[in-house]
Design an enzyme around this catalytic site. Structure first.
Site, PDB file in Angstrom:
ATOM      1  N   ASN A  81       0.812  -1.228   0.000  1.00 39.37           N
ATOM      2  CA  ASN A  81       0.000   0.000   0.000  1.00 39.37           C
ATOM      3  C   ASN A  81       0.843   1.275   0.000  1.00 39.37           C
ATOM      4  OD1 ASN A  81      -2.611   1.623   0.776  1.00 39.37           O
ATOM      5  ND2 ASN A  81      -1.077   2.125   2.337  1.00 39.37           N
ATOM      6  N   TYR A 148       4.118   9.642 -11.132  1.00 38.53           N
ATOM      7  CA  TYR A 148       3.050   8.899 -10.439  1.00 38.53           C
ATOM      8  C   TYR A 148       2.261   8.067 -11.450  1.00 38.53           C
ATOM      9  CZ  TYR A 148      -0.689   8.051  -7.014  1.00 38.53           C
ATOM     10  OH  TYR A 148      -1.580   7.464  -6.148  1.00 38.53           O
ATOM     11  N   LYS A 152       2.411   4.021 -11.384  1.00 39.03           N
ATOM     12  CA  LYS A 152       1.164   3.339 -11.016  1.00 39.03           C
ATOM     13  C   LYS A 152       0.703   2.415 -12.152  1.00 39.03           C
ATOM     14  CE  LYS A 152       0.535   4.655  -6.769  1.00 39.03           C
ATOM     15  NZ  LYS A 152       0.408   3.699  -5.651  1.00 39.03           N
TER      16      LYS A 152
HETATM   17  N1  LIG Z   1      -5.140   9.556  -1.427  1.00 41.84           N
HETATM   18  C1  LIG Z   1      -5.503   9.350  -2.685  1.00 41.84           C
HETATM   19  O1  LIG Z   1      -6.230  10.161  -3.283  1.00 41.84           O
HETATM   20  C2  LIG Z   1      -5.062   8.090  -3.401  1.00 41.84           C
HETATM   21  C3  LIG Z   1      -5.738   7.736  -4.585  1.00 41.84           C
HETATM   22  C4  LIG Z   1      -5.347   6.597  -5.263  1.00 41.84           C
HETATM   23  C5  LIG Z   1      -4.311   5.796  -4.771  1.00 41.84           C
HETATM   24  N2  LIG Z   1      -3.671   6.165  -3.628  1.00 41.84           N
HETATM   25  C6  LIG Z   1      -2.579   5.287  -3.163  1.00 41.84           C
HETATM   26  O2  LIG Z   1      -2.894   4.796  -1.891  1.00 41.84           O
HETATM   27  C7  LIG Z   1      -1.693   4.469  -1.172  1.00 41.84           C
HETATM   28  C8  LIG Z   1      -1.769   5.108   0.202  1.00 41.84           C
HETATM   29  O3  LIG Z   1      -1.843   6.513   0.028  1.00 41.84           O
HETATM   30  P1  LIG Z   1      -2.515   7.505   1.080  1.00 41.84           P
HETATM   31  O4  LIG Z   1      -3.358   8.436   0.323  1.00 41.84           O
HETATM   32  O5  LIG Z   1      -3.077   6.745   2.232  1.00 41.84           O
HETATM   33  O6  LIG Z   1      -1.189   8.305   1.477  1.00 41.84           O
HETATM   34  P2  LIG Z   1      -0.673   8.887   2.863  1.00 41.84           P
HETATM   35  O7  LIG Z   1       0.407   9.827   2.450  1.00 41.84           O
HETATM   36  O8  LIG Z   1      -1.791   9.362   3.704  1.00 41.84           O
HETATM   37  O9  LIG Z   1      -0.046   7.599   3.558  1.00 41.84           O
HETATM   38  C9  LIG Z   1       1.045   6.917   2.998  1.00 41.84           C
HETATM   39  C10 LIG Z   1       1.878   6.333   4.124  1.00 41.84           C
HETATM   40  O10 LIG Z   1       2.934   5.595   3.515  1.00 41.84           O
HETATM   41  C11 LIG Z   1       4.123   5.828   4.249  1.00 41.84           C
HETATM   42  N3  LIG Z   1       5.264   5.543   3.391  1.00 41.84           N
HETATM   43  C12 LIG Z   1       5.747   6.285   2.356  1.00 41.84           C
HETATM   44  N4  LIG Z   1       6.814   5.677   1.819  1.00 41.84           N
HETATM   45  C13 LIG Z   1       6.995   4.522   2.518  1.00 41.84           C
HETATM   46  C14 LIG Z   1       7.933   3.478   2.424  1.00 41.84           C
HETATM   47  N5  LIG Z   1       8.909   3.474   1.511  1.00 41.84           N
HETATM   48  N6  LIG Z   1       7.833   2.438   3.300  1.00 41.84           N
HETATM   49  C15 LIG Z   1       6.856   2.438   4.241  1.00 41.84           C
HETATM   50  N7  LIG Z   1       5.945   3.412   4.388  1.00 41.84           N
HETATM   51  C16 LIG Z   1       6.018   4.441   3.521  1.00 41.84           C
HETATM   52  C17 LIG Z   1       4.020   7.279   4.698  1.00 41.84           C
HETATM   53  O11 LIG Z   1       4.832   7.533   5.819  1.00 41.84           O
HETATM   54  C18 LIG Z   1       2.517   7.410   5.004  1.00 41.84           C
HETATM   55  O12 LIG Z   1       2.215   7.128   6.369  1.00 41.84           O
HETATM   56  C19 LIG Z   1      -0.551   4.990  -2.045  1.00 41.84           C
HETATM   57  O13 LIG Z   1       0.022   3.917  -2.761  1.00 41.84           O
HETATM   58  C20 LIG Z   1      -1.243   5.967  -2.975  1.00 41.84           C
HETATM   59  O14 LIG Z   1      -0.535   6.126  -4.180  1.00 41.84           O
HETATM   60  C21 LIG Z   1      -4.021   7.290  -2.934  1.00 41.84           C
END
Ligand SMILES: NC(=O)c1ccc[n+]([C@@H]2O[C@H](COP(=O)([O-])OP(=O)(O)OC[C@H]3O[C@@H](n4cnc5c(N)ncnc54)[C@H](O)[C@@H]3O)[C@@H](O)[C@H]2O)c1
Length: 257
Positions: A81, A148, A152
């Site tokens: 994730n 990104y 992705k």
């Molecule tokens: N928020 C959105 O709109 C959205 C939409 C589609 C996909 N996503 C994807 O969902 C996933 C989670 O995103 P989110 O929105 O919860 O982000 P977020 O920034 O709220 O949380 C991401 C977490 O990942 C941790 N992190 C970053 N790099 C890391 C690493 N190398 N090892 C371990 N932990 C690490 C960060 O410290 C953070 O706590 C991501 O892959 C993101 O691309 C997010």
């Protein structure tokens, strides 16, 4: 309660907040034993404490051995994730090799490394579940975010490859492809996020609900925003028409900047 998950040993990377924390909470509520990983140890420990899980802080690229040990020897479900979204929408500047490298490392290679570490045991026992938090950007491309979008797409392709290669040997794979989700990442996306993602943004718990529906239905593609299916079909059916529409959004974004 989802039977496949009760008592399972589950790892969620990047689970110190956002979507990862919501997945960790839901797996714990369904009776799983959950390893909460995050780069930020304090955040991983806070979520683990809240749900009765085990914190395994560190880079998501290299935590399978520690997570397996924390779960008593077996990982049943691995949620890749953790992800990064970097500000790199302007290719008129020199290539930012560092940002592209980080995006590849976290958004793609961490998944590849985890799968390598997990597969031998999963294939030997004939079961395992790999959950990839991709993004709608992995299917559709995100305005203002080339690294990104590309990485992705890579994460989606890797999940697809895993599924088609190992499904007859007991591996279940799910690719979660949401648009906007109200997390720190969305807050950091600036005006492109405001334009494209914020109007239809959902809560992280909605993403967990969509995953669990997909687990129950044994479905690969998880679309917490169901409208993404129609956009994905339109892109495949008429690429130039779709690109022209996306370019209109790009132009609108340029006017806002
Ligand atoms: N928020 C959105 O709109 C959205 C939409 C589609 C996909 N996503 C994807 O969902 C996933 C989670 O995103 P989110 O929105 O919860 O982000 P977020 O920034 O709220 O949380 C991401 C977490 O990942 C941790 N992190 C970053 N790099 C890391 C690493 N190398 N090892 C371990 N932990 C690490 C960060 O410290 C953070 O706590 C991501 O892959 C993101 O691309 C997010």
């Amino acid at each position: 309660m989802v039977e496949a998950v009760q008592g399972a040993g589950v790892v969620v990377t990047g689970a110190g907040g956002g979507i990862g924390a919501a997945l960790a909470r839901r797996f714990a509520a369904e009776g799983a034993r959950v390893v909460v990983n995050d780069l930020d140890a304090g955040r991983a420990e806070a979520v683990a404490g809240e749900i009765g899980g085990i914190a395994v802080p560190g880079d998501a690229s290299a935590i399978v051995a520690d997570a397996r040990e924390a779960l008593g020897g077996t990982v049943d479900v691995y949620c890749a994730n953790a992800g990064v979204a970097l500000e790199d929408g302007d290719l008129e500047q020199p290539v930012d090799e560092k940002s592209w490298g980080l995006a590849w490392d976290v958004n793609v290679m961490a998944h590849v490394r985890a799968a390598h570490a997990l597969l031998p045991a999963w294939l030997e026992r004939g079961s395992g579940r790999f959950v990839s938090t991709v993004s709608a950007a992995g299917l559709l491309t995100m305005i203002g975010a080339p690294s990104y979008s590309v990485t992705k797409h890579g994460a989606y392709a890797f999940a697809e490859w895993l599924s088609l290669t190992y499904r007859h040997r007991g591996l279940k794979v799910h690719a979660i492809c949401p648009q906007g989700v109200r997390t720190d990442m969305l807050s950091a996306t600036g005006s492109a996020g405001d334009l494209v993602l914020r109007p239809t943004a959902i809560d992280p718990a909605d993403v967990a609900d969509a995953l669990f529906e997909g687990i129950e239905e044994d479905r690969f593609l998880i679309l917490p925003h169901p409208e993404v299916a129609a956009f994905y079909r339109a892109r495949a059916a008429e690429p130039d028409h779709w690109l022209t529409n996306m370019n209109r959004i790009q132009q609108k974004w340029e006017e806002l900047r």
